[in-house]
Write an enzyme that holds these catalytic residues in place. Structure first.
Site, PDB file in Angstrom:
ATOM      1  N   GLY A  67     -25.238 -19.318  27.959  1.00 23.52           N
ATOM      2  CA  GLY A  67     -25.761 -20.456  28.704  1.00 23.52           C
ATOM      3  C   GLY A  67     -24.916 -21.702  28.518  1.00 23.52           C
ATOM      4  CG  ASP A  68     -24.794 -23.693  24.785  1.00 22.64           C
ATOM      5  OD1 ASP A  68     -25.587 -24.463  25.347  1.00 22.64           O
ATOM      6  OD2 ASP A  68     -25.004 -23.194  23.669  1.00 22.64           O
ATOM      7  CB  THR A  69     -19.915 -20.254  27.823  1.00 22.91           C
ATOM      8  OG1 THR A  69     -19.789 -20.161  26.401  1.00 22.91           O
ATOM      9  CG2 THR A  69     -18.553 -20.003  28.453  1.00 22.91           C
TER      10      THR A  69
END
Length: 398
Positions: free
Chosen positions: A73-75
């Protein structure tokens, strides 16, 4: 990934900034985006993965949803934020105006979920967890080898399937009505996987790879970090580069992706220490003098602190963000917000000089008793005392 309103509290409202500089591009990454009923909720990558749909489809069908193994998700939110920034830069070249780029964690995950939504709306199909299978696409799975490894084979196209059948020594399977077409192989997926597994188990991974490559069947080992570092293709394309870290020495990391023919780019350093360039930015970019810089909160290097953990042992952490000063039980303390409430005490106020070894701090029963008393005193002060789960602030020593 700050919640909406955070940078406004710092006096950095994008609307105000863009009135001063209409060309400014502001990139905002948050859990749920800058608008909508959930905008003010805190969110992390894992929450975005759950809401965006990918957690529901990762894992085995008879087990709870699984994690991908990386912070997907962060990436993805960062990647889409970068894409949005590039679009905003191109737009600015035409219009002369910047804009706000709003990247939400859950939307970034949703953006890679293929046809998940129309499958349900049009066909009433809710995509399930299927483990390593691609439902109705076969063969496309991980298959066991004689030496205990797993090997990916993807032969779902009709022509590739016939080449795989030949590689297995069973060319007649290429025309077998159970497997001859894409649809037939999908309907008989489990049977086909069983037959391929029986064959793959007779070969070591290296032998299996050689046979499949000889017959032009897409395949590959399941790589781990040691495999990547030893692989000739990784080396030939410099997919991994090694730089020098000031504390850790040789430091391997991924190279620039993708490769550009005219401006390929390169990784030149491992990145700065926390706060390493603060003084430089304040002096050279903002033009502040040394006296002004000394008065800016947070310009000092991050402070190493030691605190009592739940078991009563002294642990270490870096807490760079000062928030308020108060006096508790006659001792001046600094309240710090670093995701959890912490009370930081000046070392001299509790009779510690220099940097004693941590085992010496652990052995100081009188000090620990005083810290524990301060912990209990501080709890109601900070409004988080909870006798049921001992949710109280930790005590730290500067």
């Amino acid at each position: 990934n700050f919640r909406p309103g955070t940078i406004e509290k710092w006096g950095l409202d994008p609307d105000d900034l863009r009135r001063e500089n209409p060309r400014l591009i502001v990139v905002r990454v948050s859990g749920y985006g800058q608008t909508g009923p959930y905008a003010d909720r805190p969110g992390y990558g894992a929450i975005g993965e759950a809401m965006g749909g990918i957690r529901a489809v990762i894992g085995e069908p008879d087990r709870p949803p699984a994690r991908a193994g990386i912070s997907l998700g962060d990436t993805m939110a960062a990647t889409f934020a970068c894409v949005g920034t590039l679009v905003a830069l191109h737009s600015r070249e035409r219009t002369g105006r910047g804009q706000v780029v709003d990247s939400a964690l859950y939307e970034a995950v949703l953006g890679i979920m293929e046809s998940l939504v129309p499958e349900y709306v049009i066909a009433g199909y809710v995509r399930p967890r299927t483990g390593s299978l691609i439902p109705n696409v076969a063969p496309a799975n991980a298959y066991p080898t004689k030496d205990g490894k797993e090997h990916l084979i993807s032969g779902n196209q009709d022509t590739v399937w016939r080449r795989l059948a030949a590689a297995m020594g069973r060319p007649e399977w290429g025309e077998d009505e159970r497997f001859a077409t894409h649809g037939a192989r999908g309907r008989n997926q489990l049977e086909l996987d069983r037959l391929i597994s029986e064959w793959s188990r007779t070969l070591d991974a290296e032998q299996l790879e050689a046979v499949l490559n000889e017959h032009a069947v897409p395949n590959g080992r399941i790589y781990t970090a040691p495999d990547m570092l030893a692989d000739a293709h990784f080396k030939a394309r410099e997919a991994i580069v090694t730089l020098m870290h000031p504390k850790l020495g040789e430091f391997p990391m991924q190279n620039v992706v993708p490769k550009l023919s005219e401006t390929p780019g390169s990784v030149r350093w491992v990145g700065p220490e926390l706060g390493q360039h603060t003084d430089e930015v304040l002096a050279e970019v903002l033009g502040l003098g040394s006296a002004a810089i000394d008065g800016v909160p947070g310009t000092a290097a991050p402070v190493r602190i030691d605190f009592l953990d739940a078991a009563g042992s002294v642990c270490g952490a870096l807490l760079p963000t000062e928030r308020a000063v108060d006096v508790i039980d006659g001792i001046e303390v600094t309240l710090v917000d670093n995701g959890m409430p912490v009370i930081v005490l000046a070392a001299e106020s509790v009779g510690i000089t220099g940097h004693e070894p941590r085992d010496q701090l652990n052995a100081d029963a009188a000090l620990k008793a005083r810290l524990e008393r301060l912990r209990l005193i501080a709890s109601p002060l900070m409004g988080i005392a909870d006798a049921a789960n001992k949710n109280v602030p930790k005590i730290a020593l500067l």
